[in-house]
Design an enzyme around this catalytic site. Structure first.
Site, PDB file in Angstrom:
ATOM      1  N   LYS A  51      40.123  67.617  33.280  1.00 46.11           N
ATOM      2  CA  LYS A  51      40.349  68.975  33.486  1.00 46.11           C
ATOM      3  C   LYS A  51      41.788  69.554  33.536  1.00 46.11           C
ATOM      4  O   LYS A  51      41.804  70.641  34.342  1.00 46.11           O
ATOM      5  CB  LYS A  51      39.299  69.792  34.235  1.00 46.11           C
ATOM      6  CG  LYS A  51      37.859  69.082  34.291  1.00 46.11           C
ATOM      7  CD  LYS A  51      37.252  69.174  33.008  1.00 46.11           C
ATOM      8  CE  LYS A  51      37.010  70.439  32.418  1.00 46.11           C
ATOM      9  NZ  LYS A  51      36.356  70.420  31.065  1.00 46.11           N
ATOM     10  N   GLY A  53      43.793  69.952  30.872  1.00 50.31           N
ATOM     11  CA  GLY A  53      44.271  70.520  29.498  1.00 50.31           C
ATOM     12  C   GLY A  53      44.370  69.692  28.448  1.00 50.31           C
ATOM     13  O   GLY A  53      45.073  69.635  27.685  1.00 50.31           O
ATOM     14  N   HIS A 115      41.527  58.926  30.838  1.00 50.37           N
ATOM     15  CA  HIS A 115      41.689  59.624  31.955  1.00 50.37           C
ATOM     16  C   HIS A 115      41.958  58.620  33.151  1.00 50.37           C
ATOM     17  O   HIS A 115      41.825  58.815  34.141  1.00 50.37           O
ATOM     18  CB  HIS A 115      40.512  60.312  32.440  1.00 50.37           C
ATOM     19  CG  HIS A 115      40.300  61.818  31.763  1.00 50.37           C
ATOM     20  ND1 HIS A 115      41.075  62.607  31.352  1.00 50.37           N
ATOM     21  CD2 HIS A 115      39.041  62.323  31.228  1.00 50.37           C
ATOM     22  CE1 HIS A 115      40.688  63.597  30.804  1.00 50.37           C
ATOM     23  NE2 HIS A 115      39.370  63.320  30.399  1.00 50.37           N
ATOM     24  N   SER A 145      37.655  73.581  38.036  1.00 50.93           N
ATOM     25  CA  SER A 145      37.367  73.325  36.714  1.00 50.93           C
ATOM     26  C   SER A 145      36.471  71.762  36.682  1.00 50.93           C
ATOM     27  O   SER A 145      35.337  72.026  36.003  1.00 50.93           O
ATOM     28  CB  SER A 145      38.634  72.972  35.768  1.00 50.93           C
ATOM     29  OG  SER A 145      38.144  72.739  34.457  1.00 50.93           O
TER      30      SER A 145
END
Length: 302
Positions: A51, A53, A115, A145
């Site tokens: 989260k 971008g 990630h 987010s």
């Protein structure tokens, strides 16, 4: 016999720790293959904490690589264009996804996403001296987010209440581990490797300037016209309506966009709508402690 609803076939993800980092049990089950992944020298990796971008950066990079050709950028969903390296959904077959398999089958030059914290990245990325774009976002907006993303995405663990999730986030007991360690680990790594470290807040404030940094990093030269076209097509408003980027075409029945759209707000300082005064004070005190050993500075408002 009635069809099993997707809710029954895809249960909420369970987490297992790999070297102290919570991963989904599915990713954990293929960890050996992830670790042994063979990077190629011309691979580009987009790395972020969740989260921050990611999809936005992927779209910018793809537009640059396709020289602003909007049609080419709609050749497939983000999920297929840029394999999500460690993500693995084995069951049910209609939702099966293996970022590793997609990446291995992909011709060079490949662009992938991850990630993973820096210490869990497959070593071949360092060995091949690959270019990596890392994007970091302030922790308060990331937390908000991420909370909403857990609510709407059944492939994620159950978030619990806002208070409970905030506690999990602060203690690093969430998927992909501690935000604090993640941003600090990649910040340190940038001094030794080919890493372009960007900030979500800068991208929001001056997207043109940040896109130019990416262009330079990728050693690409585009005309002002193409640059402006990329700016326009990677704006939040346009991307939110783009089915190839907004995740409405993938994971039907997994992501509930009525609870919270995948592309929710894309703003800086939405956290002010969620944090109580007491929560903010507690978060700030904890943040100071955890970030005392780094030169990293984040903006929580513009």
């Amino acid at each position: 016999m009635a069809d099993l609803s997707l809710e029954q076939t895809l249960g909420r993800a369970e987490l297992r720790e790999m070297k102290g980092i919570p991963l989904t049990t599915a990713t954990y089950s293929i960890w050996d293959q992830v670790r042994k992944f063979k990077a190629r020298p011309d691979d580009l990796l987009i790395s972020t904490y969740a989260k921050a971008g990611t999809t936005w950066t992927q779209e910018i990079v793809d537009m640059i690589q396709q020289n602003g050709d909007v049609e080419k950028c709609r050749r497939a969903t983000t999920y297929r264009r840029h394999p999500f390296l460690e993500w693995y959904i084995p069951e049910p077959s209609s939702l099966r996804y293996s970022g590793l398999e997609l990446a291995e089958a992909m011709p060079s030059p490949r662009t992938m996403k991850t990630h993973l914290p820096v210490q869990l990245l497959p070593p071949s990325f360092w060995e091949q001296n690959c270019k990596i774009i890392y994007v970091a976002r302030n922790p308060k907006d990331t937390l908000v987010s991420y909370y909403h993303f857990h609510r709407m995405n059944k492939a994620m663990p159950e978030p619990g209440t806002w208070e409970e999730f905030m506690e999990k986030f602060m203690t690093g007991k969430v998927l992909w581990g501690s935000w604090y360690d993640h941003v600090k680990g990649w910040w340190k790594a940038k001094d030794k490797h080919r890493i372009l470290y960007l900030f979500y807040e800068d991208m929001k404030e001056n997207p043109k300037q940040e896109i130019q940094k990416i262009l330079k990093f990728l050693e690409k030269d585009l005309t002002e016209y193409v640059l402006n076209k990329i700016l326009h097509n990677t704006s939040f408003e346009i991307m939110k309506e783009n089915p190839m980027a907004n995740y409405t075409k993938d994971f039907l029945g997994v992501m509930d966009h009525s609870l919270s759209p995948f592309m929710r707000k894309g703003v800086v300082s939405d956290w002010k709508n969620y944090f109580t005064v007491a929560q903010n004070k507690k978060f700030d005190e904890d943040y100071k402690k955890k970030m005392a050993d780094t030169s990293l500075v984040f903006r929580t408002e513009l």
